[in-house]
Design an enzyme around this catalytic site. Structure first.
Site, short mmCIF file in Angstrom:
data_model
loop_
_atom_site.label_atom_id
_atom_site.label_comp_id
_atom_site.label_asym_id
_atom_site.label_seq_id
_atom_site.Cartn_x
_atom_site.Cartn_y
_atom_site.Cartn_z
N GLY A 37 0.81 -1.20 0.00
CA GLY A 37 0.00 0.00 0.00
C GLY A 37 0.84 1.25 0.00
O GLY A 37 2.03 1.23 0.30
N GLY A 39 0.41 5.60 0.94
CA GLY A 39 -0.40 6.72 1.41
C GLY A 39 0.14 8.01 0.85
O GLY A 39 0.99 8.02 -0.05
N GLY A 40 -0.32 9.13 1.40
CA GLY A 40 0.11 10.42 0.90
C GLY A 40 1.49 10.81 1.38
O GLY A 40 2.02 11.84 0.97
N PHE A 41 2.09 9.97 2.23
CA PHE A 41 3.39 10.34 2.79
C PHE A 41 4.36 9.19 2.91
O PHE A 41 5.53 9.38 3.22
CB PHE A 41 3.19 10.95 4.18
CG PHE A 41 2.63 9.96 5.17
CD1 PHE A 41 3.46 9.15 5.92
CD2 PHE A 41 1.27 9.84 5.32
CE1 PHE A 41 2.94 8.24 6.82
CE2 PHE A 41 0.74 8.93 6.22
CZ PHE A 41 1.57 8.13 6.97
N LYS A 64 5.08 0.39 8.39
CA LYS A 64 4.76 1.66 7.75
C LYS A 64 6.03 2.50 7.76
O LYS A 64 6.68 2.66 8.79
CB LYS A 64 3.65 2.36 8.53
CG LYS A 64 2.39 1.55 8.62
CD LYS A 64 1.44 2.07 9.70
CE LYS A 64 0.93 3.44 9.37
NZ LYS A 64 -0.15 3.85 10.32
N ASP A 170 -12.84 9.38 14.34
CA ASP A 170 -13.06 8.98 12.95
C ASP A 170 -13.49 7.52 12.86
O ASP A 170 -12.95 6.74 12.07
CB ASP A 170 -11.80 9.22 12.12
CG ASP A 170 -12.08 9.24 10.62
OD1 ASP A 170 -13.23 9.55 10.24
OD2 ASP A 170 -11.17 8.93 9.84
#
Length: 438
Positions: A37, A39-41, A64, A170
């Site tokens: 995967g 992500g944006g960073f 991560k 969230d």
């Protein structure tokens, strides 16, 4: 420490080679598998402990990784260090005599140098499918038994977070993950701590203050009324959000889902219905619903800003439903036997309305407030849109990749089109829409 200064975008890391060994601060070694995967960073990899005879691809962990010059991962790491160390989660679980506590445990973290670039990394367990995927597979409707059984586990996780002075802010299907192993298929984990917030940073609850410019923080469908008004998240916000999620699970479409791009409209609808729960349920159901849902929602809307939720009362409501439905608490969720029948409970007749036929994941309309603690400075950009595979034969890690809808909050100008992205939001801290200060 997160980088100083402010940025609008973060540099994505180069893909690290499979088999690369990372050593955490406790000197434990981890071997990278394939990336699963982005992500944006940063990137996320399947991983295993670096022990003899262990192949690269059979690990039951994920790592991560982000370049040290970024910072969003620091936010989540700081939360795990403060509130979710493995021994702390286990200790609470034993004290409360719980067979399961759905708070992911921090397995390791540290820094790693590769080809002259310094990376920050975090190690977590590998999870299974998210509830959003199960929800879609069940034609966007769960039976009352499934809904209230899931809710019990979420309440257990929230009680732990709240006792540690944090709120999640969230909660939604996409952030609820089933265990990876077969024996853990009945266990639900509350993931994604990108909006986690300390509601009691100095032993004193934050004051209620509205900041309209910081409003609408979270996922529009479920964002609490406080968050819409720019108020710092609190425990009652988590309970409200959970109530909206439960409502969607049972009725398929929330009354404000037809205008999610109009955030002021969404807010006004929630405020209106918070004062008229019978009207809300009438707008959601054409026939019947569990009477306990009305009790749950009424309680959530009547809570005080700094009030501690009565978790036992809410769990008792849930157990009443699952007992009536003939479900044994802790049993494996039988998503495959979902019925299209109307949920049982107190009958309420309502006018028919059209439900959205578009199957999509709850939209992302979020930004981080400078009141969020801890947090990196700067905002992250999302990964480029990618088409989602429609193959029926998904691999063991394909379930980690799902669609997200991107709504810009800062400008309040929202595109009418929905952009699908292929990311791993279950593990990644979300990209944010507004600069925040540490």
């Amino acid at each position: 420490m997160p980088p100083k200064g402010r940025k609008r975008a973060y540099k994505l890391p180069e893909t690290l080679p499979e088999g690369e060994v990372l050593r955490d601060i406790r000197k434990k070694e981890w071997k990278l598998g394939k990336p699963i995967g982005q992500g944006g960073f940063g990137m996320i990899y399947r991983a295993s402990e670096n022990t003899p005879g262990k192949s690269k691809g059979d690990g039951t962990f994920v790592i991560k990784i982000e370049p040290h010059e970024n910072g969003p991962l620091y936010t989540e790491l700081h939360f795990y260090q403060r509130a979710a160390q493995a021994e702390e989660v286990t200790k609470w679980q034993k004290q409360q005599k719980l067979s399961h506590l759905g708070v992911p445990k921090l397995c390791g973290f540290g820094s790693h140098d590769c080809q002259g670039i310094k990376y920050r990394f975090l190690v977590m367990p590998l999870f299974g499918e998210d509830i959003w995927k199960k929800y879609l597979a069940c034609n966007k409707k769960f039976t009352p038994g499934i809904v209230f059984a899931l809710t019990i586990q979420v309440l257990d996780a929230l009680e732990y977070l709240h006792e540690k002075d944090y709120v999640h802010a969230d909660i939604k299907s996409a952030n609820l993950l089933l265990g990876y192993s077969q024996k853990d298929k009945n266990k639900v984990f509350l993931a994604d701590y990108g909006l986690v917030n300390r509601y009691r940073p100095d032993g004193k609850h934050r004051e209620y203050k509205e900041f309209p410019k910081k409003g609408h923080n979270g996922t529009p469908e479920f964002t609490s009324i406080d968050a819409h008004l720019g108020v710092s998240p609190s425990r009652r916000g988590d309970i409200q959000i959970l109530g909206y999620v439960m409502l969607q699970w049972l009725c398929t479409t929330l009354p404000w889902e037809n205008k999610l791009t109009d955030l002021d409209y969404v807010m006004k609808q929630k405020i209106k219905y918070s004062k008229d729960v019978p009207g809300l349920l009438k707008a959601c159901f054409t026939s019947s619903y569990p009477s306990e849902l009305k009790t749950f929602l009424t309680y959530a809307f009547q809570m005080g800003y700094d009030e501690k939720p009565d978790y036992n009362k809410l769990r008792t409501l849930c157990r009443t439903v699952i007992k009536r439905e003939g479900i044994k608490e802790g049993s494996v969720f039988d998503f495959g036997s979902q019925s299209s029948d109307v949920p049982t409970g107190s009958p309420v007749i309502s006018k028919k309305r059209k439900a959205s036929s578009k199957e999509r994941e709850p939209s992302q309309g979020r930004k981080m407030s400078k009141d969020d603690e801890p947090g990196p400075s700067g905002a992250a950009s999302r990964a480029p849109p990618k088409k989602r595979s429609t193959s029926a034969k998904e691999s063991g890690v394909d379930h980690l990749i799902r669609k997200t809808q991107d709504i810009s909050i800062k400008s309040r100008k929202v595109s009418s089109s929905v952009t699908a992205q292929k990311v791993a939001p279950c593990y990644f801290t979300r990209s944010t829409k507004k600069n925040s200060s540490s």
